[in-house]
Design a protein around this motif. Structure first.
Motif, mmCIF file in Angstrom:
data_model
loop_
_atom_site.group_PDB
_atom_site.id
_atom_site.type_symbol
_atom_site.label_atom_id
_atom_site.label_comp_id
_atom_site.label_asym_id
_atom_site.label_seq_id
_atom_site.Cartn_x
_atom_site.Cartn_y
_atom_site.Cartn_z
ATOM 1 N N MET A 64 0.823 -1.216 0.000
ATOM 2 C CA MET A 64 0.000 0.000 0.000
ATOM 3 C C MET A 64 0.854 1.262 0.000
ATOM 4 N N GLY A 65 0.434 2.248 -0.782
ATOM 5 C CA GLY A 65 1.063 3.559 -0.754
ATOM 6 C C GLY A 65 2.143 3.728 -1.811
ATOM 7 N N ILE A 66 2.435 4.983 -2.104
ATOM 8 C CA ILE A 66 3.422 5.303 -3.148
ATOM 9 C C ILE A 66 4.825 4.796 -2.800
ATOM 10 N N PRO A 67 5.290 4.909 -1.547
ATOM 11 C CA PRO A 67 6.633 4.368 -1.256
ATOM 12 C C PRO A 67 6.740 2.882 -1.590
ATOM 13 N N VAL A 155 -7.178 11.094 -7.068
ATOM 14 C CA VAL A 155 -6.114 11.590 -6.192
ATOM 15 C C VAL A 155 -5.457 10.402 -5.485
ATOM 16 N N SER A 156 -4.121 10.388 -5.536
ATOM 17 C CA SER A 156 -3.336 9.363 -4.827
ATOM 18 C C SER A 156 -2.823 10.009 -3.544
ATOM 19 N N VAL A 157 -3.406 9.615 -2.421
ATOM 20 C CA VAL A 157 -3.065 10.287 -1.160
ATOM 21 C C VAL A 157 -2.018 9.492 -0.375
ATOM 22 N N ASP A 158 -1.309 10.207 0.463
ATOM 23 C CA ASP A 158 -0.302 9.565 1.311
ATOM 24 C C ASP A 158 -0.899 8.944 2.563
ATOM 25 N N MET A 180 -4.169 5.238 -3.346
ATOM 26 C CA MET A 180 -2.917 5.598 -2.687
ATOM 27 C C MET A 180 -1.627 5.288 -3.471
ATOM 28 N N GLU A 181 -1.720 4.936 -4.749
ATOM 29 C CA GLU A 181 -0.515 4.474 -5.450
ATOM 30 C C GLU A 181 -0.260 5.048 -6.841
#
Ligand code: ADE
Length: 234
Positions: A64-67, A155-158, A180-181
C-alpha cells in the motif's frame, strides 16, 4: 534477482498486473492464468507468471502507498524490463455521480505525495498521466463488457486516515476518487519509458459512507480483472 523481488532473469513477463494486496495477486494467478508459477515471496509480496489466452503475463502485489509501489515498479521496469504495468485496485468515490462498484480509469493522478517535489524541485507541479493507448484499450474493453468505465482525474493520497485534506475542493475540481498508489506508478513509468494504467473498482463512498459487501467487492473486482487482462494482452 533484485533487492525486493526474487525472480531470476526472464521469469517476469514484459506485461504485468499490479494489485496492492499480495493475496489478490495469488487469486488472479490461480483464477485467471494458465500454468502460473510463483517467482517471488519476499516479505510475502507474491508475484506469479503464467499465460492468459496464450500470452505470457505476470501479476504481483505492490503493498500500500506510493513508497511501496515505487519499490516494486522501479525494480520491475529497471531490473526486469517490464514495459506494460496495469494497477488493479479499489478506490473511494468522491463524487455523487460515482457509485459503488463503478469501474474507474485514472486518466490523471493528482497527489499530495512528495514524490513530485522530490523529483522536480519546488516550482514544477508535474501531472502524472496514464498511457493513452492503454487507456483507450481499457475503455473500449469496458464498453465491450457492458460496464463503461468512468475516466478522469483521481487523487493518490499519502494518508488513508487524513482529517486535514480538503476533499470538497478536490471534488469541486473534478477529482472522482481516492486511492494511494497511481501517481507514483505513472511518474515512474514516464521515467523508465514504460506504459502504465490505473484501473479501479469503487469499494467505498466518501460522501455517503457506503461500502461494498465482500461479495460485491469480489464480483466487481473480477469484472475489472477481465478488463485489465484483455488490455494487457493487446
Ligand atoms: N482505497 C479504497 N478506498 C480508499 C479510500 N477511501 N481512501 C484511500 N484509498 C482507498
Amino acid at each position: 534477482m533484485s533487492l525486493h523481488i526474487a525472480a531470476r532473469d526472464g521469469e517476469i513477463a514484459d506485461r504485468i498486473l499490479l494489485p496492492g494486496d499480495p493475496l489478490r495477486a495469488k487469486y488472479i494467478a490461480e483464477t485467471f492464468l494458465d500454468d502460473a508459477v510463483c517467482y517471488t515471496d519476499i516479505r510475502n509480496i507474491l508475484g506469479y507468471t503464467g499465460t492468459y489466452k496464450g500470452v505470457r503475463l505476470s501479476v504481483q502485489g505492490t503493498g500500500m502507498g506510493i513508497p511501496s509501489i515505487s519499490i516494486y515498479a522501479t525494480e520491475l521496469m529497471r531490473d526486469y524490463g517490464v514495459k506494460k504495468l496495469i494497477r488493479v485496485g479499489t478506490c473511494g468515490a468522491m463524487r455523487k455521480d460515482i457509485r459503488l462498484r463503478d469501474v474507474i480509469i485514472a486518466q490523471g493522478a493528482t497527489t499530495d505525495s512528495s514524490i513530485i517535489r522530490n523529483i522536480f524541485g519546488g516550482s514544477i507541479n508535474y501531472a502524472p498521466l496514464a498511457d493513452f493507448t492503454l487507456l483507450r484499450q481499457a475503455y473500449e474493453q469496458s464498453v465491450k463488457q457492458g460496464i463503461p468505465a468512468r475516466v478522469g482525474n483521481i487523487v493518490s493520497v499519502d494518508r488513508f486516515y487524513d482529517d486535514e485534506i480538503d476533499n470538497d475542493k478536490l471534488t469541486q475540481y473534478g477529482i472522482m476518487a481516492v486511492e494511494m498508489e497511481t501517481a507514483g506508478l505513472y511518474t515512474l513509468a514516464a521515467k523508465y519509458g514504460a506504459q502504465a494504467l490505473g484501473l479501479f473498482t469503487v469499494s467505498d463512498h466518501l460522501l455517503t459512507g457506503e461500502a461494498c459487501t465482500p461479495e460485491e467487492r469480489q464480483t466487481s473486482f473480477d469484472d475489472m480483472i477481465h478488463i485489465a487482462l484483455e488490455t494487457a494482452i493487446q
